[in-house]
Design a protein around this motif. Structure first.
Motif, PDB file in Angstrom:
ATOM      1  N   TYR A   1      24.318  24.277 -33.122  1.00  0.00           N
ATOM      2  CA  TYR A   1      23.197  23.334 -33.105  1.00  0.00           C
ATOM      3  C   TYR A   1      22.510  23.252 -34.462  1.00  0.00           C
ATOM      4  N   GLU A   2      22.430  24.372 -35.158  1.00  0.00           N
ATOM      5  CA  GLU A   2      21.831  24.364 -36.494  1.00  0.00           C
ATOM      6  C   GLU A   2      22.718  23.609 -37.482  1.00  0.00           C
ATOM      7  N   GLN A   3      24.019  23.756 -37.368  1.00  0.00           N
ATOM      8  CA  GLN A   3      24.919  22.999 -38.234  1.00  0.00           C
ATOM      9  C   GLN A   3      24.820  21.501 -37.947  1.00  0.00           C
ATOM     10  N   ILE A   4      24.720  21.134 -36.686  1.00  0.00           N
ATOM     11  CA  ILE A   4      24.567  19.721 -36.327  1.00  0.00           C
ATOM     12  C   ILE A   4      23.313  19.162 -36.983  1.00  0.00           C
TER      13      ILE A   4
ATOM     14  N   ILE B   1      35.266  21.863 -34.833  1.00  0.00           N
ATOM     15  CA  ILE B   1      35.534  21.391 -33.480  1.00  0.00           C
ATOM     16  C   ILE B   1      34.244  21.324 -32.658  1.00  0.00           C
ATOM     17  N   CYS B   2      33.508  22.428 -32.612  1.00  0.00           N
ATOM     18  CA  CYS B   2      32.321  22.513 -31.761  1.00  0.00           C
ATOM     19  C   CYS B   2      31.212  21.567 -32.192  1.00  0.00           C
ATOM     20  N   THR B   3      30.916  21.512 -33.496  1.00  0.00           N
ATOM     21  CA  THR B   3      29.829  20.634 -33.933  1.00  0.00           C
ATOM     22  C   THR B   3      30.141  19.184 -33.591  1.00  0.00           C
ATOM     23  N   THR B   4      31.370  18.794 -33.811  1.00  0.00           N
ATOM     24  CA  THR B   4      31.752  17.402 -33.560  1.00  0.00           C
ATOM     25  C   THR B   4      31.678  17.051 -32.079  1.00  0.00           C
TER      26      THR B   4
ATOM     27  N   GLY C   1      30.434  13.379 -31.214  1.00  0.00           N
ATOM     28  CA  GLY C   1      31.212  12.707 -32.240  1.00  0.00           C
ATOM     29  C   GLY C   1      32.697  12.673 -31.913  1.00  0.00           C
ATOM     30  N   THR C   2      33.461  12.195 -32.878  1.00  0.00           N
ATOM     31  CA  THR C   2      34.910  12.082 -32.751  1.00  0.00           C
ATOM     32  C   THR C   2      35.565  13.000 -33.760  1.00  0.00           C
ATOM     33  N   LEU C   3      36.480  13.815 -33.293  1.00  0.00           N
ATOM     34  CA  LEU C   3      37.258  14.697 -34.157  1.00  0.00           C
ATOM     35  C   LEU C   3      38.556  13.969 -34.489  1.00  0.00           C
TER      36      LEU C   3
END
Length: 76
Positions: free
Chosen positions: A11-14, A40-43, A48-50
């Protein structure tokens, strides 16, 4: 890292990367590299789309640039 630490980290990276629904991340890191979990997780968690471009690391800079433009990549 305990499993409980992954969600606050993601969540912090997002937040820092300003990812959101509609973000398109080019999957660049090897699946064997632990940092690929972040890609993978942030996207997926932000909606979002990976984007998978197999062999991307073997392409020239111009080919990578073309892939970024063609796939409307917003994050790498």
């Amino acid at each position: 890292i305990e499993h409980g630490g992954i969600l606050p980290f993601v969540y912090e990276q997002i937040r820092i990367f300003r990812m959101q629904k509609g973000s398109r991340l080019l999957k660049f890191l090897s699946m064997g590299f632990d940092a690929s979990i972040s890609e993978i997780c942030t996207t997926l968690i932000c909606g979002g789309t990976l984007v998978l471009d197999f062999g991307i690391r073997k392409k020239s800079i111009r080919q990578i640039e073309k892939s970024i433009v063609n796939n409307k990549i917003t994050h790498i």
